[in-house]
Design a protein around this motif. Structure first.
Motif, short mmCIF file in Angstrom:
data_model
loop_
_atom_site.label_atom_id
_atom_site.label_comp_id
_atom_site.label_asym_id
_atom_site.label_seq_id
_atom_site.Cartn_x
_atom_site.Cartn_y
_atom_site.Cartn_z
N ASP A 17 0.86 -1.18 0.00
CA ASP A 17 0.00 0.00 0.00
C ASP A 17 0.90 1.23 0.00
N VAL A 25 -0.09 4.40 -0.21
CA VAL A 25 -0.77 5.61 0.25
C VAL A 25 -0.79 5.60 1.77
N SER A 26 -0.47 6.73 2.37
CA SER A 26 -0.40 6.80 3.83
C SER A 26 -1.70 7.28 4.48
N SER A 83 -6.50 3.62 -0.15
CA SER A 83 -5.39 2.69 -0.37
C SER A 83 -5.08 2.59 -1.85
#
Length: 146
Positions: A106, A108-109, A114
């Motif tokens: 993943d 994306v933080s 996601s």
């Protein structure tokens, strides 16, 4: 005792010869550079330096090869995977890698969103670190043999 990797290029073999000369000089038994090159050739299994020099590549070191198992971080997320492709760019100053992750990562933080990646292509230096950086200065990709 840690063993050093065997030279794979003429430049590495010449560096090994300089190391051998320094070792001999440290013991008080100086040898010529030519004698050191012959010793390197023997270490590599060649009959003489001319044969070794003809057989050794003078191409730049490639940090990873197709099929290598690797681990590292991609966009700050840990991964393990395999190298699918390597392409030299900028005359050997960097390399374009295509990696297949064992498990999707993943990238994306944000908690509410996601974006998973399982295969990526990125450019790294010979140290295995990309020049591209995230907004906080971390490399996009850090990779090494697993």
């Amino acid at each position: 005792m840690q063993s050093t990797p065997m030279p794979a290029t003429r430049d590495q073999a010449k560096a090994r010869a300089r190391q051998i000369r320094a070792e001999h000089a440290g013991r008080g038994a100086a040898i010529s550079h030519a004698e050191a090159l012959e010793k390197v050739a023997a270490e590599l299994g060649y009959r003489d330096w001319n044969t070794a020099a003809a057989r050794l590549s003078n191409l730049p070191d490639v940090p990873l090869q197709v099929g290598d198992r690797v681990a590292g971080t991609y966009l700050k997320q840990p991964f393990a995977g395999r190298v699918l492709g390597v392409r030299e760019v900028h005359g050997g100053a960097s390399f374009e890698l295509t990696l297949q992750f064992d498990a999707p990562v993943d990238v994306v933080s944000f908690d509410s969103f996601s974006a998973f990646r399982s295969r990526v292509t990125a450019t790294i230096g010979s140290d295995g670190v990309s020049a591209s950086r995230t907004s906080d200065g971390r490399p996009h990709l850090e990779v090494a043999r697993a």
